[in-house]
Design a protein around this motif. Structure first.
Motif, PDB file in Angstrom:
ATOM      1  N   VAL A 459       7.349   7.599   2.748  1.00 16.37           N
ATOM      2  CA  VAL A 459       7.687   6.255   1.761  1.00 16.37           C
ATOM      3  C   VAL A 459       9.005   5.659   2.678  1.00 16.37           C
ATOM      4  N   TYR A 486       0.813  -3.414  -3.498  1.00 16.05           N
ATOM      5  CA  TYR A 486       1.246  -2.402  -2.760  1.00 16.05           C
ATOM      6  C   TYR A 486       1.060  -1.457  -1.824  1.00 16.05           C
ATOM      7  N   ARG A 487       2.009  -0.792  -1.379  1.00 16.04           N
ATOM      8  CA  ARG A 487       2.373  -0.029  -0.539  1.00 16.04           C
ATOM      9  C   ARG A 487       1.393   1.072   0.195  1.00 16.04           C
ATOM     10  N   ILE A 492       0.735   1.896  -8.601  1.00 17.51           N
ATOM     11  CA  ILE A 492       1.316   2.785  -8.695  1.00 17.51           C
ATOM     12  C   ILE A 492       2.771   2.441  -7.806  1.00 17.51           C
ATOM     13  N   TYR A 493       2.159   2.149  -6.557  1.00 18.38           N
ATOM     14  CA  TYR A 493       3.692   1.613  -5.383  1.00 18.38           C
ATOM     15  C   TYR A 493       3.350   0.887  -4.514  1.00 18.38           C
TER      16      TYR A 493
END
Ligand code: NDP
Length: 493
Positions: A459, A486-487, A492-493
């Motif tokens: 992350v 999204y990453r 979600i993220y």
């Protein structure tokens, strides 16, 4: 009122975004809010530049031959030999001039609309004056005698890395897989001669401590030698702050002769050492638990991690385009990471299983194997797709993929794996990390240390890469982020 250095109408040299090349430009206007100059290149391209990317004409010496380039396109026309790619230049056939394509012009308009919030900001390569014949020649980042390409070229076992800021490309010998075979032969020989490999398990902490001491000594050596390194050999990550540079690495590619210290440490001692330690744990489990065969959990952990390491060594060339090689220097972070963290921490699951007998049912094992394979497919396909694209953007096998143009000449993939999330390779890596922990059951946190730590690392790494890409690609990156929101984790993220 903030001062400006260059007047409207003044003819100066402007750096071409994403490269170290300067071309003759005319200053059109200056925005006192954004502090950006609107400039016009000789081929009609209009761009906005920061003051630091503009130099007075007088700061450049003319080439001896008088062939200084006055515009990107003129310069290209003056070269008899074609370069496969250069910054500010798209892959062959994808746009007519090195300057601005339709989509890029749209980007610029968009930028103006957005109150000039964003600027194509890239690392400024210092001008290097170097002797050339009897004259001093301006080094513009594109040596005439080197065929430039942004990707490594395979040439049997020796390949070239990505171009450095001064245009050089270092050569790397691809022999990691042979190093692995050689190590396997040595391990086999140690079985034959009854060498007590159990010693590594019984002295695990001592071995880890010895490796730590070695990595600290190596880091001190690396920092000391980097103090004498020329500026163009420093890593883009170095800051001038001694503590930070000791950690991140001051010199980008420290070499003793042709022996590249960072490249060697990245895959060989760490990754190969890791699977050797795993094997030692497998033997220790059999010895301490009185087993004639290792447990299923231990076999899975060993096989999964062996696959990961063999894959990395088999695809060794891909290392040359990773952040570790092209961005970070060689300092304590990588020395400790490669020589201590990877072999001694990544083997925690196998270490845990030695002291904690764990039985695994076949249905559970099958599910874990399926998870591991799923992660591996995502990881390998995503990395291979990007590598293939960087190697040859016009590869017919990739023709179905959609891309976004960037001002640096490199395009960004926006479909396929890289249209799924912005870091599909991290997603695959994390799924695999979970599959390595699950065989150890749920009684202890230790086997899950890796997946927790690795999530934090990736992350953070993703955020770092995001920052670099935003600087490097400016508006094109914004566009990519809009198309692929999204990453790492979809939705979600
Ligand atoms: P990546 O391989 O993801 O490289 C990032 C670069 O890829 C960017 O800087 C950009 O560089 C290029 N890029 C990003 N998006 C796109 C796109 N859409 N299209 C084309 N190019 C794009 O990063 P890492 O070097 O961090 O990771 C390499 C692998 O190593 C990963 O699989 C990672 O999981 C693994 N890894 C494993 C670790 C471990 O300890 N096990 C630790 C760290 C990484 P440019 O545009 O300049 O080419």
């Amino acid at each position: 009122m903030p001062s400006r250095k260059f007047a409207d109408g003044e003819v100066v040299r402007g750096r071409w975004p994403g490269s170290s090349l300067y071309y003759e430009v005319e200053v059109l206007s200056h925005d006192s809010n954004s502090q950006l100059y609107s400039v016009k290149y000789k081929d009609g391209t209009e761009l906005e530049l920061k003051e630091s990317d503009i130099k007075p004409l007088t700061s450049f010496r003319q080439r001896k031959s008088g062939s200084t380039s006055s515009s990107p396109s003129r310069r290209r026309g003056s070269r008899s030999r074609s370069r496969s790619r250069s910054p500010g230049r798209p892959p062959k056939g994808s746009r007519p001039s090195p300057s601005v394509s339709g989509s890029h012009q749209a980007d610029i308009k968009e930028a103006k609309k957005e109150a000039r919030k964003e600027v194509l900001e890239v690392k400024l390569t210092p001008l290097v004056l170097k002797p050339f014949g009897n004259s001093i020649n301006r080094y513009n980042g594109e040596p005439e005698h080197i065929e430039r390409n942004d990707i490594p070229h395979k040439n049997t076992q020796v390949v070239e890395g990505t171009p450095l800021t001064d245009g050089r490309r270092l050569k790397y010998r691809l022999n990691g897989f042979y190093a692995f075979i050689l190590t396997s032969v040595l391990v086999g020989a140690s079985f034959f001669w009854d060498v007590e490999l159990y010693y590594v398990y019984s002295h695990f902490l001592q071995c880890a401590l010895a490796a730590t001491v070695f990595s600290v000594v190596l880091s001190v050596y690396l920092y000391a030698r980097a103090l004498k390194a020329p500026r163009n050999e420093l890593s883009p990550a170095s800051s001038g702050n001694a503590v930070y540079d000791f950690f991140i690495g001051r010199e980008l590619n420290p070499r003793i002769g042709t022996f590249d210290l960072k490249y060697f440490c990245e895959l060989r001692p760490g990754l190969i050492g890791w699977v050797v330690i795993n094997l030692v744990m497998l033997l220790a489990e059999m010895k301490l638990q009185g087993r004639t065969v290792p447990s299923l959990a231990m076999v899975l952990v060993n096989s999964f991690q062996l696959l990961y390491v063999v894959d990395a060594l088999w695809n060794e060339e891909a290392l040359l385009t990773t952040m570790d090689i092209i961005h970070d220097g060689f300092g304590f972070m990588l020395a400790f990471g490669d020589l201590v963290w990877v072999p001694f921490i990544y083997s925690f699951q196998a270490f845990y299983l030695v002291g904690h007998p764990t039985e695994l049912s076949w249905p559970m094992a099958s599910l874990i194997i399926a998870l591991k394979l799923c992660g591996f497919v995502i990881f390998r396909c995503a990395n291979s797709q990007k590598n293939a694209f960087r190697k040859n953007p016009t590869d017919p096998k990739l023709a179905h993929l959609k891309t976004i143009h960037t001002a640096t000449g490199k395009n960004l993939l926006v479909s396929g794996w890289w249209g799924f999330v912005r870091h599909p390779n991290y997603l695959g890596d994390l799924i695999m990390a979970l599959a390595w922990s699950l065989p150890c059951g749920f009684n202890h946190i230790l086997p899950y240390f890796y997946v927790i730590y690795f999530t934090i690392l990736l992350v953070h790494r993703e955020a770092r890469d995001e920052r670099h890409c935003r600087k490097k690609y400016g508006l094109a990156w914004e566009k990519y982020c809009q198309r692929v929101p999204y990453r790492i984790f979809p939705y979600i993220y």
